[in-house]
Scaffold this active site. Structure first.
Site, PDB file in Angstrom:
ATOM      1  N   ASP A  52       0.943  -1.229   0.255  1.00  0.00           N
ATOM      2  CA  ASP A  52      -0.202   0.011  -0.459  1.00  0.00           C
ATOM      3  C   ASP A  52       0.419   1.205  -0.547  1.00  0.00           C
ATOM      4  OD1 ASP A  52      -1.603   2.295   0.839  1.00  0.00           O
ATOM      5  OD2 ASP A  52      -2.478   1.344   1.787  1.00  0.00           O
ATOM      6  N   VAL A  53       1.143   2.189  -0.797  1.00  0.00           N
ATOM      7  CA  VAL A  53       2.069   3.253  -0.809  1.00  0.00           C
ATOM      8  C   VAL A  53       1.478   4.421  -0.286  1.00  0.00           C
ATOM      9  CG1 VAL A  53       2.652   2.161  -3.668  1.00  0.00           C
ATOM     10  CG2 VAL A  53       0.629   4.199  -3.371  1.00  0.00           C
ATOM     11  N   TYR A 144      -6.468  16.171 -10.209  1.00  0.00           N
ATOM     12  CA  TYR A 144      -5.751  14.897 -11.089  1.00  0.00           C
ATOM     13  C   TYR A 144      -3.970  15.538 -11.131  1.00  0.00           C
ATOM     14  CZ  TYR A 144      -4.009  10.792 -13.553  1.00  0.00           C
ATOM     15  OH  TYR A 144      -2.898  10.020 -14.713  1.00  0.00           O
ATOM     16  N   LYS A 148      -0.172  15.306 -10.849  1.00  0.00           N
ATOM     17  CA  LYS A 148       0.618  14.665 -11.799  1.00  0.00           C
ATOM     18  C   LYS A 148       1.903  16.242 -12.208  1.00  0.00           C
ATOM     19  CE  LYS A 148      -0.630  10.961 -12.558  1.00  0.00           C
ATOM     20  NZ  LYS A 148       0.274   9.666 -11.967  1.00  0.00           N
ATOM     21  N   ALA A 177      -5.263   7.091 -22.239  1.00  0.00           N
ATOM     22  CA  ALA A 177      -4.648   5.193 -22.120  1.00  0.00           C
ATOM     23  C   ALA A 177      -6.228   3.914 -21.566  1.00  0.00           C
ATOM     24  CB  ALA A 177      -4.039   4.764 -21.302  1.00  0.00           C
ATOM     25  N   THR A 179      -7.269   2.130 -20.644  1.00  0.00           N
ATOM     26  CA  THR A 179      -6.928   0.853 -19.090  1.00  0.00           C
ATOM     27  C   THR A 179      -8.349   0.937 -18.676  1.00  0.00           C
ATOM     28  OG1 THR A 179      -6.549   3.783 -17.804  1.00  0.00           O
ATOM     29  CG2 THR A 179      -4.694   2.257 -19.034  1.00  0.00           C
TER      30      THR A 179
END
Length: 269
Positions: A52-53, A144, A148, A177, A179
């Site tokens: 878990d980052v 977001y 980034k 992308a 995904t």
């Protein structure tokens, strides 16, 4: 097989871009550990480790486990992250803190824990998954984009800090992308087909970017044969960031350069 003998870890490596990257590095000869909340979904042949980052203690345990299983760490791919939608009004403080904690501090924690191992490597590299949201203003992506943008600046600062330790640091900036996250985004839209068409139309080459294309860019940036590449943000976006093409009229004449080849993503007749 330029990755023969290379030991790599990929966070968020159980799906999407991370899974494609783990698979590609493995195909090119690397031994790969996948650090993910869902390690049971990791690509076959990789070392699957729960991580878990957002939790420093969990990360440190996972990094040490990966180093022990692999026999060291040469490459770190910081890919784990979450998305967010809306203007600055759409998310409260708690959500801003949560997304920054995962998307930015997650990379800090993983890289920090891996540094002692990277310093012992003769081919050390860190690749961060960033986004064109860091370099282009996209609607409904305030939170977001802010994370980034921080990842891009962090990448450059890390590249400067660790160059003389023999550690290269770069990032890849994908366009939209194809995904699982985009799939979830489309599933919540009022008209998923129209929303997908709008995302496709935003990219000059006329389609979504594939996870495999982004994985190939990550592989290049982390490869031992790219020893002179550091402090780079590599766009994989079909020209979204750099190109300003004329709008093609439906049924209108094609230029000589386009008339002689099939449209992007379509086979020649």
């Amino acid at each position: 097989m330029e990755f023969a003998g290379i030991k790599a870890i990929v966070t968020g490596g159980a799906s999407g871009i991370g899974a494609a990257t783990a698979q590609l590095l493995q195909e090119r000869g690397a031994e790969v550990a996948v650090l993910d909340l869902n390690p049971h979904q990791a690509p076959p042949g990789t070392k699957a480790i729960h991580c878990d980052v957002s939790d420093d203690a969990t990360i440190r345990r996972a990094i040490e486990e990966a180093a022990e299983l692999l026999g060291g760490i040469d490459v770190v791919v910081n890919n784990a992250g979450v998305g967010a939608q809306g203007t600055i009004e759409a998310n409260d403080d708690d959500e801003w803190h949560r997304v920054f904690d995962i998307n930015v501090l997650g990379m800090v924690r993983v890289s920090r824990a891996a540094l002692p191992h990277l310093r012992r490597s003769s081919h050390a590299a860190i690749v961060n998954t960033c986004s064109i949201a860091a370099t282009a203003g996209l609607p409904q992506r305030a939170l977001y984009s802010a994370t980034k943008g921080a990842v891009l600046s962090l990448t450059l600062a890390m590249a400067a800090d660790h160059l003389h330790e023999g550690i290269r640091v770069n990032c890849v900036n994908p366009g939209t992308a194809d995904t699982p996250w985009i799939g979830k985004l489309l599933s919540t839209a009022t008209d998923p087909a129209a929303e997908r068409a709008a995302l496709v139309a935003r990219q000059p080459h006329g389609r979504l970017v594939s996870a495999q294309e982004i994985a190939a860019a990550i592989a290049y940036l982390s490869s031992p044969i790219s020893g002179s590449t550091t402090g780079v943000d590599l766009a994989v976006d079909g020209g979204t960031q750099a190109l300003r093409l004329r709008t093609r009229r439906a049924g209108g004449p094609q230029s000589a350069s386009t008339a002689s080849r099939p449209a992007a993503g379509r086979p020649a007749n």
